[in-house]
Design an enzyme around this catalytic site. Structure first.
Site, mmCIF file in Angstrom:
data_model
loop_
_atom_site.group_PDB
_atom_site.id
_atom_site.type_symbol
_atom_site.label_atom_id
_atom_site.label_comp_id
_atom_site.label_asym_id
_atom_site.label_seq_id
_atom_site.Cartn_x
_atom_site.Cartn_y
_atom_site.Cartn_z
ATOM 1 N N LYS A 22 81.597 47.067 120.950
ATOM 2 C CA LYS A 22 81.440 48.494 121.279
ATOM 3 C C LYS A 22 80.137 49.028 120.695
ATOM 4 C CE LYS A 22 83.697 51.692 118.693
ATOM 5 N NZ LYS A 22 82.828 52.672 118.076
ATOM 6 N N ASN A 23 79.869 48.702 119.434
ATOM 7 C CA ASN A 23 78.726 49.312 118.743
ATOM 8 C C ASN A 23 77.386 48.666 119.102
ATOM 9 O OD1 ASN A 23 80.561 51.035 117.701
ATOM 10 N ND2 ASN A 23 80.607 50.127 115.656
ATOM 11 N N ARG A 92 81.222 60.741 119.511
ATOM 12 C CA ARG A 92 80.423 61.095 118.354
ATOM 13 C C ARG A 92 79.039 60.457 118.447
ATOM 14 N NH1 ARG A 92 77.141 60.854 115.765
ATOM 15 N NH2 ARG A 92 76.637 60.719 113.563
ATOM 16 N N CYS A 116 83.647 63.966 113.522
ATOM 17 C CA CYS A 116 84.828 63.226 113.982
ATOM 18 C C CYS A 116 85.761 63.072 112.792
ATOM 19 C CB CYS A 116 84.427 61.889 114.569
ATOM 20 S SG CYS A 116 83.966 60.727 113.324
ATOM 21 N N ARG A 121 79.592 63.677 110.113
ATOM 22 C CA ARG A 121 78.648 62.840 110.877
ATOM 23 C C ARG A 121 77.329 63.575 111.119
ATOM 24 N NH1 ARG A 121 81.795 58.789 113.114
ATOM 25 N NH2 ARG A 121 79.919 57.546 113.268
ATOM 26 N N ASP A 305 83.885 49.625 108.697
ATOM 27 C CA ASP A 305 84.846 49.629 109.807
ATOM 28 C C ASP A 305 86.013 48.679 109.555
ATOM 29 O OD1 ASP A 305 82.328 50.047 112.436
ATOM 30 O OD2 ASP A 305 83.178 51.418 110.961
ATOM 31 N N ARG A 397 89.923 53.683 121.604
ATOM 32 C CA ARG A 397 88.453 53.877 121.627
ATOM 33 C C ARG A 397 87.725 52.602 121.211
ATOM 34 N NH1 ARG A 397 86.584 57.547 117.748
ATOM 35 N NH2 ARG A 397 84.619 56.636 118.426
HETATM 36 C C1 EPZ Z 1 77.674 53.426 113.289
HETATM 37 O O1 EPZ Z 1 77.889 54.818 113.113
HETATM 38 C C2 EPZ Z 1 78.936 52.900 113.959
HETATM 39 N N1 EPZ Z 1 79.108 53.544 115.254
HETATM 40 C C3 EPZ Z 1 80.144 53.185 113.064
HETATM 41 O O2 EPZ Z 1 81.290 52.606 113.685
HETATM 42 C C4 EPZ Z 1 79.923 52.490 111.722
HETATM 43 O O3 EPZ Z 1 81.013 52.790 110.870
HETATM 44 C C5 EPZ Z 1 78.618 52.995 111.102
HETATM 45 O O4 EPZ Z 1 77.525 52.765 112.024
HETATM 46 C C6 EPZ Z 1 78.287 52.272 109.808
HETATM 47 O O5 EPZ Z 1 78.211 50.910 110.028
HETATM 48 C C7 EPZ Z 1 78.375 53.095 116.299
HETATM 49 O O6 EPZ Z 1 77.563 52.202 116.172
HETATM 50 C C8 EPZ Z 1 78.629 53.758 117.618
HETATM 51 P P1 EPZ Z 1 75.394 55.658 110.120
HETATM 52 P P2 EPZ Z 1 76.659 55.768 112.663
HETATM 53 O O7 EPZ Z 1 74.362 56.517 110.754
HETATM 54 O O8 EPZ Z 1 75.405 55.314 113.320
HETATM 55 C C9 EPZ Z 1 75.453 59.331 107.101
HETATM 56 C C10 EPZ Z 1 83.477 52.566 114.481
HETATM 57 O O9 EPZ Z 1 84.585 52.651 113.908
HETATM 58 N N2 EPZ Z 1 74.360 59.882 107.938
HETATM 59 O O10 EPZ Z 1 75.002 54.324 109.582
HETATM 60 O O11 EPZ Z 1 77.074 57.173 112.849
HETATM 61 C C11 EPZ Z 1 76.776 59.339 107.847
HETATM 62 O O12 EPZ Z 1 77.414 60.596 107.742
HETATM 63 C C12 EPZ Z 1 82.352 53.488 114.094
HETATM 64 O O13 EPZ Z 1 83.202 51.720 115.386
HETATM 65 C C13 EPZ Z 1 73.707 61.025 107.514
HETATM 66 O O14 EPZ Z 1 73.999 61.574 106.456
HETATM 67 O O15 EPZ Z 1 76.608 55.418 111.115
HETATM 68 C C14 EPZ Z 1 77.554 58.257 107.161
HETATM 69 O O16 EPZ Z 1 78.112 58.796 105.968
HETATM 70 C C15 EPZ Z 1 82.764 54.484 113.024
HETATM 71 N N3 EPZ Z 1 72.714 61.542 108.292
HETATM 72 C C16 EPZ Z 1 76.466 57.231 106.788
HETATM 73 O O17 EPZ Z 1 75.228 57.937 106.843
HETATM 74 C C17 EPZ Z 1 72.345 60.962 109.478
HETATM 75 O O18 EPZ Z 1 71.419 61.472 110.144
HETATM 76 C C18 EPZ Z 1 76.406 56.050 107.734
HETATM 77 O O19 EPZ Z 1 76.129 56.554 108.988
HETATM 78 C C19 EPZ Z 1 73.022 59.801 109.893
HETATM 79 C C20 EPZ Z 1 74.028 59.267 109.107
#
Ligand code: EPZ
Length: 417
Positions: A22-23, A92, A116, A121, A305, A397
């Site tokens: 998915k990701n 999201r 979410c 997020r 995850d 999802r």
């Molecule tokens: C991706 O989310 C994945 N989703 C998530 O999988 C996964 O948990 C996550 O990466 C971490 O590996 C997809 O790829 C679609 P991040 P993403 O930006 O890109 C903070 C699942 O269950 N942050 O690495 O949103 C954020 O709040 C999903 O399949 C900021 O503060 O993850 C989080 O605490 C859930 N500001 C941390 O960083 C920003 O601008 C990691 O977020 C961006 C992120």
């Protein structure tokens, strides 16, 4: 409302194949906007977030078609650079369209992607780094207005190796003027798959999987055909079903390199792991052992995850385990539900202390988010008696027909209305 009903206690045995990640497919679908041509993508999972991405692509003018696990996107005629709120809120991670729409249209208007279940997020890292490519971004009335008569390469350092921000930068810089260097990027396998996809359409990107990615801007991109990597989190979730039931499961079409941290945790729990070319088998015959500490980290650390499904396994370990969730601020919503099943877990902020108990008992529980819901299924497989899981749209999802897959492994599980 659909729910999943499980009669726990069966040892799971057998072999299953996991679908595409998915990701990985979500950013790749966003990338189809870039080439103004044909995109043939194989091994796409049939999930709600994928359908939501196809709705966004169709809304802005792409022709989208699904043939089994192959998706074909023709982005020749883009007629809009707005993504309306109702489509942004569907998913999201829709913010990932920002980089590719700006690259193609030099403008983009997106409503703020809703938060979410696992936290607000924020997208500050996305916006801060895109602004460093001379993209003008205004935020007002819950919308993000982007304008870039030209996108200029730059040398960017991410404050945090955000997966989404790394992907948005790759999509925004792929046709920028000059060479962009991005440091402290996410190193997840899905980033490598996006680099492979973009290079297959004529981009010049290198370094994915390391901390520094180099993106040499090109002026044109062409048609592409690609096969999405397997879903490492779905694979790990099914392995946890063997771990918790003392079963013996083989997952085919998976790359063990992508989940070394998870395999290490399973071994510490007393599971046996057998790795072949593109398959992983897990069996457990001895008592489940606790894991001292699991700290979720950016790849190649333990993936956030898999925190919830692994916690379900540890509720039955012969001792106390600690899990520290360092990535998301609100990713323990499955704890209360597991405690309804007899788990003994104490949460303090982002740390959970899991004291192993001799057994879990079936109960009526609610899936609160995607991976937390999967964790309840895993717990239900080992619990004594019946477990009923509501709000299973969260689980759908990220897992294709989870009950069918587990039933082929011997679980007594069904989806009821
Ligand atoms: C991706 O989310 C994945 N989703 C998530 O999988 C996964 O948990 C996550 O990466 C971490 O590996 C997809 O790829 C679609 P991040 P993403 O930006 O890109 C903070 C699942 O269950 N942050 O690495 O949103 C954020 O709040 C999903 O399949 C900021 O503060 O993850 C989080 O605490 C859930 N500001 C941390 O960083 C920003 O601008 C990691 O977020 C961006 C992120």
């Amino acid at each position: 409302m659909e729910k999943i009903v499980i009669a726990g206690g069966n040892r799971l045995e057998g072999e299953i194949k996991v679908n595409g990640a998915k990701n990985a497919v979500l950013p790749i679908l966003a990338a189809t906007i870039l080439n103004g041509g044909r995109n043939i993508i194989h091994n796409c999972p049939d999930l709600k977030d994928v359908s939501a991405s196809l709705q966004i692509l169709a809304y802005i003018g792409c022709k989208v078609e699904r043939q089994g696990t192959t998706i074909i996107v023709d982005s020749s005629n883009i007629k809009d650079y707005h993504i309306p709120e109702h489509l942004m809120r569907e998913m999201r991670s829709s913010v990932i369209f920002l980089g590719s729409i700006i690259s193609r249209c030099r403008k983009a208007v997106l409503s703020y992607p809703g938060g979410c279940e696992i936290g607000p997020r924020p997208i500050d890292l996305h916006l801060k780094s895109l602004r460093q490519l001379q993209i003008k971004i205004n935020e007002a009335h819950g919308y993000i207005y982007c304008d870039a008569n030209k996108i200029e390469a730059n040398d960017i350092n991410l404050n945090f190796p955000s997966v989404g921000a790394t992907e948005n930068l790759m999509l925004a810089a792929v046709m920028a003027e000059g060479t962009t260097i991005v440091r402290n990027v996410a190193k997840e396998p899905e980033i490598i798959d996006l680099q492979d996809y973009l290079n297959a359409m004529g981009a010049k990107i290198s370094g994915a999987g390391t901390s520094v990615i180099k993106i040499e801007g090109v002026s044109k991109l062409h048609d592409v055909e690609h096969t999405v990597i397997p879903d490492r989190i779905v694979a790990s979730t099914y392995l946890s079903a063997a771990a918790i039931t003392g079963g013996d499961i083989k997952i085919t079409n998976v790359n063990a390199e992508h989940i070394q941290a998870v395999l290490a945790a399973f071994k510490e729990c007393g599971c046996k792991i057998y790795i072949e070319e593109d398959s992983i088998a897990l069996s457990r015959t001895s008592k489940l052992q606790p894991v001292d500490v699991i700290r979720t980290l950016p790849h190649p650390g333990f993936p956030t995850d898999m925190q919830a499904p692994m916690m379900s396994v540890l509720t039955l370990a012969n001792g106390t385990s600690i899990i520290s969730e360092t990535i998301f601020e609100n990713r323990f919503k499955h704890v209360e539900e597991l405690m309804r099943m007899g788990a003994d877990i104490m949460v303090d902020g982002r740390v959970a202390v899991i004291r192993g108990v001799p057994k879990l008992t079936g109960a009526s529980v609610n899936a609160m988010d995607l991976r937390g819901g999967a964790a309840l299924v895993i717990a239900g497989l080992a619990a004594e008696g019946m477990t009923t899981i509501e709000c299973i749209h969260h689980i759908d999802r990220g897992y294709e027909k989870i009950e069918e897959k587990l039933r082929t492994l011997g679980a007594d599980i069904k989806r009821v209305n």
